[in-house]
Design an enzyme around this catalytic site. Structure first.
Site, PDB file in Angstrom:
ATOM      1  N   GLN A  42       0.876  -1.240  -0.087  1.00 28.22           N
ATOM      2  CA  GLN A  42       0.167   0.006   0.100  1.00 28.22           C
ATOM      3  C   GLN A  42       0.725   1.477   0.064  1.00 28.22           C
ATOM      4  O   GLN A  42       0.097   2.401  -0.164  1.00 28.22           O
ATOM      5  CB  GLN A  42      -0.967   0.109   1.288  1.00 28.22           C
ATOM      6  N   CYS A  96     -13.609 -10.191   5.288  1.00 23.22           N
ATOM      7  CA  CYS A  96     -14.237 -10.246   6.544  1.00 23.22           C
ATOM      8  C   CYS A  96     -14.379 -11.735   7.095  1.00 23.22           C
ATOM      9  O   CYS A  96     -13.941 -12.707   6.473  1.00 23.22           O
ATOM     10  CB  CYS A  96     -15.578  -9.852   6.440  1.00 23.22           C
TER      11      CYS A  96
HETATM   12  C1  LIG Z   1      -1.315  -4.803   2.419  1.00 24.50           C
HETATM   13  C2  LIG Z   1      -1.498  -5.757   1.274  1.00 24.50           C
HETATM   14  N1  LIG Z   1      -0.429  -6.778   1.178  1.00 24.50           N
HETATM   15  C3  LIG Z   1      -0.647  -7.586   0.205  1.00 24.50           C
HETATM   16  C4  LIG Z   1      -1.529  -7.700  -0.787  1.00 24.50           C
HETATM   17  C5  LIG Z   1      -1.738  -8.628  -1.732  1.00 24.50           C
HETATM   18  O1  LIG Z   1      -1.297  -8.170  -3.123  1.00 24.50           O
HETATM   19  P1  LIG Z   1      -1.576  -8.794  -4.388  1.00 24.50           P
HETATM   20  O2  LIG Z   1      -2.992  -8.667  -4.608  1.00 24.50           O
HETATM   21  O3  LIG Z   1      -0.836  -8.132  -5.557  1.00 24.50           O
HETATM   22  O4  LIG Z   1      -1.422 -10.393  -4.252  1.00 24.50           O
HETATM   23  C6  LIG Z   1      -2.672  -6.357  -0.624  1.00 24.50           C
HETATM   24  C7  LIG Z   1      -3.429  -6.551  -1.564  1.00 24.50           C
HETATM   25  O5  LIG Z   1      -4.917  -6.180  -1.435  1.00 24.50           O
HETATM   26  C8  LIG Z   1      -2.322  -5.745   0.422  1.00 24.50           C
HETATM   27  O6  LIG Z   1      -3.515  -4.379   0.536  1.00 24.50           O
END
Ligand SMILES: Cc1ncc(COP(=O)(O)O)c(C=O)c1O
Length: 392
Positions: free
Chosen positions: A180, A336
């Site tokens: 993020q 959730c």
């Molecule tokens: C903080 C965080 N870590 C990891 C992920 C996972 O990333 P990806 O969707 O590229 O696998 C997300 C995605 O929602 C995320 O917000």
């Protein structure tokens, strides 16, 4: 780029690919479609493109090109970081914060099945790590702390300098889930006290299905996926050259925006203004750090807890559906659990009903400040609609 209505305020879930990103990917797919491992000219063109993009991406993140490997996204990078280093040791202890993304929890659950102890470090009411508790847990057999830098649901930004310094002096590795953060603030891997850093392209207007992992030079990492020796033997599979190019283009756009604004995200004032207006509505509270009080928060992110007029928490998930009918795409912020209560809000000390009342607005560069003008009224109408449904 302009998006059609309804207004998209769910950047933390994913973001619309930028036009420039789509153009670059199409051009690269047409020109450098070869397999970078092939020895003929088609392969060499792809290999050159890939390595040029690797160098550019690494430079924008303050890393050496050799420290950057590509994966399919944040979830894979997180798994590779955690398992890649832990599989080199006999089982010990791994620490996570109590507000990690489900991908990290899943990676740690697998480690637990292999005999590792997994300990969650508590957070305070804003989602910030309890550093004293962390310090007490850093002694052997702790090997690794995996920490979400910018929390996707409540926006808290951890104090990496303080946390990293403690990990370093205890000899514990630190992996950051920076999914993020990348694109919303400058990241200089060289000067961060961390060993591994995961990110993904689709949160910053890049393509889906590509991400990266920065691995400090000299740190050994076992591959999760074997194969043809790609990514210096750390991740098998023919490289997604056009997706990497799209990710580089997206980070270039984000970096240019930050540079043009003295290193800070130009979305922050829009977010602050929206937050102030939303908090004028009765029954709304901010969750996570308060940026107007200088507390550390993702610049494009705001999260609320929403009550009805009588002070009872509403369902965040139902609110999101009602908001969509008012022309606003938002999120309840959480993957959730049963009853809709968010484990992240519960870890921050909220009870089950409050922990199910979360609402998240996350902004992206496609927005102008006037696009947000109607959001408080839309939320009020959505809430009204929900309260009428509940009472009827
Ligand atoms: C903080 C965080 N870590 C990891 C992920 C996972 O990333 P990806 O969707 O590229 O696998 C997300 C995605 O929602 C995320 O917000």
């Amino acid at each position: 780029m302009s998006l059609p209505q309804p207004i998209y305020l769910d950047a933390s879930a994913t973001s619309p690919p930028a036009d420039e990103v789509l153009d670059v990917m199409q051009a690269v797919y047409r020109r450098a479609w070869g397999n970078p491992s092939s020895l003929h000219g088609y392969g060499l063109a792809a290999a050159e493109q890939l390595e040029r993009d690797r160098q550019e991406l690494a430079a924008m993140l303050g890393a050496d090109a050799e420290e950057l490997l590509f994966s399919s996204g944040g979830s894979e990078s997180i798994h590779l970081a955690i398992h890649g280093v832990c599989s080199r040791w006999p089982p010990g202890r791994v620490l996570l914060s109590a507000v990690e993304h489900p991908a990290t929890l899943a990676a740690a659950a697998l480690l637990h099945q292999r005999g590792w102890e997994v300990e969650l470090v508590p957070v305070d009411g804003s989602g910030l790590l309890d550093i004293d508790r962390l310090e007490a847990l850093l002694e052997p057999p702790t090997r690794l702390l995996s920490l979400i830098w910018g929390q996707s649901e409540v926006g808290s930004l951890q104090n990496i300098e303080a946390i990293g310094a403690r990990c370093r002096s205890a000899g514990v590795l630190l992996h950051l889930d920076a999914v993020q953060v990348v694109g919303h603030q400058p990241v200089d891997f060289r000067s961060l006290p961390v060993d591994l850093l995961s990110f993904t392209a689709h949160k910053l207007q890049g393509p889906r299905g590509i991400g990266g992992l920065l691995v400090r030079a000299g740190l050994e990492l076992d591959a999760l996926i074997g194969g043809g020796g790609q990514e210096r033997g750390r991740r098998g599979g023919t490289e997604a050259v056009a997706l990497v190019a799209g990710m580089a283009a997206a980070l270039k756009l984000a970096t240019a925006r930050l540079l043009a604004n003295n290193g800070s995200d130009p979305l922050a004032p829009l977010r602050d203004n929206l937050l102030t207006r939303l908090l004028e509505l009765p029954g709304l509270r901010l969750s996570g750090p308060d940026p107007r009080a200088g507390e550390p928060r993702l610049p494009h992110h705001l999260s609320l807890l929403v009550n009805d007029r009588s002070g009872q928490p509403l369902s965040g998930r139902q609110l999101v559906r009602a908001l969509w009918r008012e022309g606003v795409a938002a999120s309840s912020g959480s993957a959730c659990s049963s009853g809709g209560a968010s484990p992240v809000l519960e870890a921050m000390g909220f009870g089950p009903a409050e922990a199910a009342s979360g609402l998240r607005f996350s902004l992206g560069p496609w927005l102008q400040s006037q696009d947000l003008d109607g959001v408080p009224a839309a939320l009020e109408r959505a809430r009204q609609r929900l309260m009428e449904n509940i009472s009827s």
